[in-house]
Design an enzyme around this catalytic site. Structure first.
Site, PDB file in Angstrom:
ATOM      1  N   THR A   1      44.521  46.014  43.275  1.00  9.21           N
ATOM      2  CA  THR A   1      45.106  47.361  43.251  1.00  9.21           C
ATOM      3  C   THR A   1      44.170  48.372  43.892  1.00  9.21           C
ATOM      4  OG1 THR A   1      46.330  46.816  41.232  1.00  9.21           O
ATOM      5  CG2 THR A   1      46.034  49.150  41.757  1.00  9.21           C
TER       6      THR A   1
ATOM      7  N   GLU B   1      47.546  33.697  37.398  1.00  6.06           N
ATOM      8  CA  GLU B   1      47.157  33.893  36.006  1.00  6.06           C
ATOM      9  C   GLU B   1      47.200  32.569  35.255  1.00  6.06           C
ATOM     10  OE1 GLU B   1      48.550  38.539  35.255  1.00  6.06           O
ATOM     11  OE2 GLU B   1      49.604  36.892  34.240  1.00  6.06           O
TER      12      GLU B   1
ATOM     13  N   SER C   1      43.997  37.907  38.700  1.00  6.37           N
ATOM     14  CA  SER C   1      44.079  39.147  37.933  1.00  6.37           C
ATOM     15  C   SER C   1      42.666  39.644  37.626  1.00  6.37           C
ATOM     16  CB  SER C   1      44.848  38.908  36.631  1.00  6.37           C
ATOM     17  OG  SER C   1      44.886  40.079  35.854  1.00  6.37           O
ATOM     18  N   GLY C   2      42.415  40.908  37.959  1.00  5.18           N
ATOM     19  CA  GLY C   2      41.093  41.483  37.754  1.00  5.18           C
ATOM     20  C   GLY C   2      40.176  41.367  38.941  1.00  5.18           C
TER      21      GLY C   2
ATOM     22  N   GLY D   1      48.151  38.649  40.712  1.00  5.58           N
ATOM     23  CA  GLY D   1      47.431  37.458  41.115  1.00  5.58           C
ATOM     24  C   GLY D   1      47.729  36.273  40.204  1.00  5.58           C
TER      25      GLY D   1
ATOM     26  N   SER E   1      45.569  46.012  34.904  1.00  4.26           N
ATOM     27  CA  SER E   1      46.292  44.908  35.529  1.00  4.26           C
ATOM     28  C   SER E   1      47.692  45.351  35.933  1.00  4.26           C
ATOM     29  CB  SER E   1      46.383  43.735  34.553  1.00  4.26           C
ATOM     30  OG  SER E   1      47.146  42.683  35.112  1.00  4.26           O
ATOM     31  N   SER E   2      48.071  45.037  37.173  1.00  2.00           N
ATOM     32  CA  SER E   2      49.424  45.350  37.643  1.00  2.00           C
ATOM     33  C   SER E   2      50.396  44.352  37.024  1.00  2.00           C
ATOM     34  CB  SER E   2      49.489  45.273  39.169  1.00  2.00           C
ATOM     35  OG  SER E   2      48.653  46.229  39.756  1.00  2.00           O
TER      36      SER E   2
ATOM     37  N   ASN F   1      41.719  42.132  32.588  1.00  7.08           N
ATOM     38  CA  ASN F   1      41.673  43.276  33.490  1.00  7.08           C
ATOM     39  C   ASN F   1      42.131  44.521  32.734  1.00  7.08           C
ATOM     40  OD1 ASN F   1      41.638  45.005  35.631  1.00  7.08           O
ATOM     41  ND2 ASN F   1      43.267  44.010  36.800  1.00  7.08           N
TER      42      ASN F   1
END
Length: 1069
Positions: free
Chosen positions: A173, A443, A168-169, A441, A217-218, A214
């Site tokens: 995306t 985490e 994540s981050g 991603g 973040s998605s 992030n």
């Protein structure tokens, strides 16, 4: 987390460290804090070496702990396969070297490594897109990966997939958006690509949120499947989403935010929309203010809201539907502000009728009573009876939050459905597609809940697909096809996947089993896990409700608090009935979708309790099914991997943390991928396909047409080294870059063939065109000739008709004129004859009057009629005669006017001639006086001439030659000047006289000339006046000169003046 020190360092690099130490080369040494330092070996003694590191610090270390460093020439190579020494510190240094120069993309064999720069870098735009499209740039880039996928899809007619993974981050995306932009530029032209790009702002607003790691973040996974037509242009797209994090709607951690769209709506909604939805600021809603975070640095939520609205317009979401969407978002926010009050001793509650309750009822289109009952009661069926149960405070809050989560989740699914309709309506597809997977991603937070549990499970499955494609299948194919291959070891995560998926004692199975028990709790679930899975090497039980799982990316500890509730995701029939009874169409659609899930209710204890009547599958089971479908789809495509790396946790540009990057590289298996790619054969092709694709390049015919023989002949013809390929049972295996030589030759040959064909076809087309043009010209000439002949015939007929008409018309006119003349002549004759008759008949009548009086009474009557007719004709003739006389009078008047004008002209000419003659005489007299005065002066000087000189003596005196002295020379010069003036006067007089006489003759009509005599006379007068003025000035100048000549003789000067005046006065008189 796993240790940052590689466990296999000695075994991997023991064959190079001794050489490095002996040659005193640069080496890598790992400091106690885990970071790698570059040092130089100063000396080696036995198993120990002395090295010098930064700051002139000297250390004595174990020679086996040193790793060789690459030469300086390999610093910053764009492909890790080019490194001479492939080890962790060399890879770390190479990535950091490029990262410091804002070069964030590096190849690791078939994998693209992308490091998040946390800033804008000048690597994108139309210029770069065109460069990668034309292959003028070959450096690693997302554009290059996407271009490769596009070309392989067209060449092999196999669907492609781009799998983007990372923590994540790490920038997944943004990487997915960059890949979509390149595909839109490469396959654009139909207009659908613009709609595909505009789905990103919508999905990010409704599916992304700010987390601690992030800012964007998605919180869901998505697979964008882009379809292409026969011409390679985008023909449509389809979006599939996975596991939206619904709990974020009602609960956010400190420092995080809920979904972006809530804050964008509160900040950017126009005043009219705010009034309709009764919107407040974000800090007035309970769901948004619990995290104390309302904004993101550098992001304007109001501007983002306008971008989202524009994107909704582009994907054809109507304005009415947009207002309904915003109404549902406002309803979710107002649901969080609904509070409850206790109504009895058993802690039963009912909603407070405040602004929040009223706003929710208005926005979803239900009554306040229905909303209160749905939030404070629950209907249960026991046997044949329906029982209404009042809810406690905790149950009412859960029911409220469940309704809010369901509304938002259904709204998100409905939006994705509308987008898919917009992207697929009327689009023709060929079956070829490129899928872009952008999924959350790996985490690992301080507190990891059910969402992290599902996310990390999905990443385990994606890692398995990565391993299967790059490691397992690769090496298994080598062994099955019988080529020489040394097996490469890699870390397999199959044990971790078995921990999740094994039945009946896997994590997911035990979670679903515990969720079916009405008395099951998070603690009982944790205890059950410890009881059944404690012996698994990837599982470790922790105190209380926690447990740990050893993932491929490291060990993560999960807190089971809320696991069962989130897995059940309960929404009772009361809430569904409430939505179905609403007047707004969106809640009704949501209710029908929720009811579709209750067609096959879950069997078990939970169903018997009446609590899960709206739930068909648990969240974990549904997510597992979606994940297996995703894997099946990816298995049917050719994958292209992009590994996104996060360089630091603080999201700061330019900061590179070695430990964090190294941990992600290990999780991605980058070193193993490079090692396999360097020693393996990444390109392979069947004998039949190879022979069919490159067989036409052979210069000589092969005796045997067997595909294997043709393939070997092709390899020998192009001198491909034996170590660069291997021949298997069914396929040919090539090392990196070898197939490119053949492909380039094939393309050049095909281009040459196409060039020859195009020239020949062009020649044929030109010949055919010329022949066709000649035929058309001939046909046109015939057609034009026939048309012209017809037009000429018509024109000839028209000409004949016109001549005939003109002849008849002229005949008619002449006939009428003849008749008129004849009648006039007869009339005149009649008048004259009548007059003559009357003249004669008067005398005769008097003589015969008496004799005929009695006998000719009838004849008198006849004669009287004839006389009346004659009188009428006489009157008519007299009238015509008067008209002629009037015309003659008018003509006489005009003649007299012309004669008067002519007399005036003659008078003017005579007066001008008189003036001319006077002026000429005046000039002539002046000139004669001057001559005589000069002659007298000359005679007095010489004493041999008379004072009475005539005009002839003046002329002879001008040539007189006296004694040569100083007084006579100027006088002779003056006489010559006066002679010239006299000659000029005579010539001009003659010219002006002749011109005036000619103009008079023209005026009187004696001479014919094409000019205007009046204008020419005026011009002649102007010329005469100009000459007269000039001639007078010269005459005066001559007099002045003569006066100066006499100044030296005082006495004679006075006498000369008197004489000159006397002569002038006599001449004038």
């Amino acid at each position: 987390m796993r240790s940052s020190v590689p466990s296999c360092t000695e075994s991997k690099w023991g064959d190079t460290t001794t050489y490095t130490a002996k040659k005193k080369l640069q080496s890598w040494y790992q400091l106690p804090n885990g970071t790698w330092e570059l040092g130089k070996v100063l000396s080696t003694l036995g198993a120990e070496s002395v090295i010098s590191i930064s700051g002139d610090k000297v250390l004595k270390v174990n020679s086996e702990s040193l790793l060789p460093a690459n030469p300086d020439i390999l610093d910053g190579v764009d492909d890790l396969m080019q490194l001479s020494y492939l080890n962790e510190p060399s890879v770390l240094f190479n990535l950091q070297y490029r990262y410091n120069q804002d070069v964030i993309y590096t190849k690791a064999g078939p994998v693209l490594v992308a490091i998040n720069p946390f800033k804008e870098v000048p690597l994108y735009g139309n210029g770069y897109i065109e460069a990668y499209k034309r292959k003028s740039i070959d450096s690693p880039h997302v554009y290059a990966i996407t271009d490769t996928a596009m070309r392989e899809m067209i060449r092999d007619e196999v669907n492609q997939s781009i799998i983007i993974s990372g923590e994540s981050g790490a920038g997944k995306t943004e990487t997915a958006k960059i890949a979509m932009q390149y595909l839109a530029a490469l396959g654009g032209g139909s207009g659908i690509e613009y709609e595909i790009l505009k789905t990103n702002p919508i999905l990010e607003a409704f599916g992304n949120a700010k987390t601690l790691r992030n800012d964007n973040s998605s919180r869901f996974g998505k697979l964008i499947e882009i379809h292409f037509g026969e011409t390679g242009k985008i023909s449509g797209a389809k979006i599939q989403t996975f596991l939206l994090e619904k709990s974020r709607v009602v609960q956010c951690a400190e420092g995080e935010r809920s979904y972006h769209v809530f804050y964008q709506l509160c900040a950017g909604a126009p005043s009219t929309l705010r009034g309709k939805l009764n919107l407040k600021s974000a800090n007035e809603y309970k769901y948004l203010r619990q995290s104390n975070c309302y904004s993101i640095s550098g992001v304007n939520d109001a501007e983002q809201f306008s971008i989202v609205v524009d994107a909704l317009d582009i994907v054809h979401v109507s304005k009415a539907d947009q207002e309904s969407v915003f109404a549902m978002l406002a309803a979710v926010l107002w649901l969080g502000n609904i509070s409850f009050t206790v109504i009895d001793n058993e802690n039963h509650v009912e909603p407070v009728e405040d602004e929040g309750l009223t706003a929710v009822a208005k926005l979803i289109g239900c009554t306040i009573v229905e909303l209160k009952l749905a939030l404070s009661t629950r209907k249960m069926k026991v046997g044949n009876d329906n029982i209404v149960q009042k809810l406690t405070l905790s149950q009412a809050i859960d029911a409220r939050d469940a309704l809010a989560k369901s509304i938002y989740s259904c709204l998100f699914d409905w939006l994705v459905e509308q987008i898919n309709k917009s992207l697929s309506v009327g689009k023709r597809r060929t079956g070829r597609s490129i899928s872009i997977l952008d999924i959350y991603g790996f985490e690992s937070f301080d507190r990891n809940s059910f969402e992290q549990f599902c996310i990390n499970y999905a990443n385990e499955r994606l890692q398995q697909h990565f391993n299967r494609h790059l490691f397992k299948l690769e090496q298994e194919e080598y062994i099955q096809d019988g080529i020489d291959w040394a097996k490469v070891d890699f870390e397999d995560n199959q044990d971790c996947l078995n921990l999740f998926e094994k039945k009946p004692l896997g994590l997911l199975s035990l979670l679903d089993e515990e969720s079916t028990f009405p008395n099951g709790t998070d603690l009982t679930f944790a205890n059950k896990l410890k009881q059944h899975l404690d012996s698994n090497s990837c599982f470790r039980g922790e105190r209380g409700k926690a447990f740990s799982v050893c993932h491929y990316a490291g060990e993560v500890m999960y807190d089971t608090t809320g696991f069962l509730e989130k897995n059940r995701d309960l929404l009772h029939l009361d809430s569904i009935q409430l939505l179905s009874s609403c007047t707004c169409h969106l809640p009704q659609i949501f209710a029908s979708n929720l009811r579709a899930q209750t067609d096959k209710p879950v069997l078990g204890a939970l169903y018997k309790s009446g609590g899960a009547d709206s739930q068909k599958l648990s969240v974990a089971a549904k997510f597992k099914g979606q994940l297996f479908q995703l894997m099946q789809r990816l298995e049917s495509t050719t994958p292209h991997f992009i590994r996104c790396i996060k360089p630091n946790n603080s999201q700061s540009p330019g900061m590179y943390e070695q430990g964090l990057v190294l941990q992600q590289l290990r999780c991605c298996g980058v070193l193993e991928v490079v090692r396999i790619s360097r020693s393996g054969f990444p390109t392979r092709m069947s004998h039949q396909k190879f022979a069919r694709r490159y067989g036409f390049l052979l210069l000589d015919n092969v005796v045997s047409q067997e595909p294997l023989s043709v393939s070997v002949a092709i390899l020998h013809q192009f001198n491909i080294l034996p170590e660069m390929y291997q021949v298997g049972y069914t396929k040919l295996f090539f090392r990196t870059g070898q197939i490119g030589v053949l492909e380039d030759t094939r393309i050049r040959t095909l281009h040459g063939i196409l060039r020859v064909q195009s020239c020949f076809r062009g020649h044929q087309a030109r010949c055919y065109f010329k022949e066709l043009r000649r035929g058309i010209a001939t046909l046109q000439s015939f057609v034009r000739g026939e048309k012209t002949r017809k037009e000429y015939a018509v024109l000839l007929q028209k000409h004949k008709a016109a001549v005939c008409i003109q002849k008849l018309t002229r005949c008619r006119i002449n006939r009428k004129r003849l008749v008129d003349v004849r009648e006039a002549s007869i009339l005149i004759q009649t008048v004259i004859r009548g007059w003559l008759v009357r003249r004669c008949s008067g005398d005769v009548g008097l003589q015969q009057f008496g004799s005929r009086k009695g006998n000719e009474s009838d004849e008198v009557l006849v004669k009287s009629s004839f006389l009346a007719e004659l009188q009428r004709r006489v009157l008519k003739a007299e009238a015509g005669l008067r008209e002629k006389e009037e015309e003659n009078d008018i003509l006489h008047q005009r003649l007299r006017q012309y004669e008067g004008r002519w007399s005036e002209y003659e008078l003017k000419m005579k007066s001008m001639e008189e003036v001319w003659q006077k002026q000429m005489r005046s000039l002539q007299s002046s000139l004669s006086i001057a001559k005589k005065s000069l002659a007298v002066d000359d005679s007095e000087r010489n004493s041999d001439a008379s004072t009475n000189l005539n005009d002839e003596s003046w002329d002879t005196g001008s040539n007189f030659k006296g004694p040569e002295n100083n007084g006579l020379r100027p006088m002779n010069a003056s006489l010559s000047v006066i002679s010239r003036l006299a000659e000029e006067f005579e010539q001009r007089s003659q010219v002006f006289g002749d011109d005036a006489k000619f103009l008079v003759e023209v005026k009187s009509g004696q001479v014919e000339a094409g000019l205007n005599p009046d204008r020419e006379l005026r011009r002649l007068k102007q010329m005469f006046e100009a000459w007269k003025k000039d001639y007078g000035e010269r005459l005066r100048e001559t007099k002045v000169i003569l006066h100066k000549l006499g100044n030296d003789e005082g006495a004679s000067l006075k006498m000369r003046k008197k004489w000159w005046g006397r002569r002038n006065s006599l001449r004038i008189n």
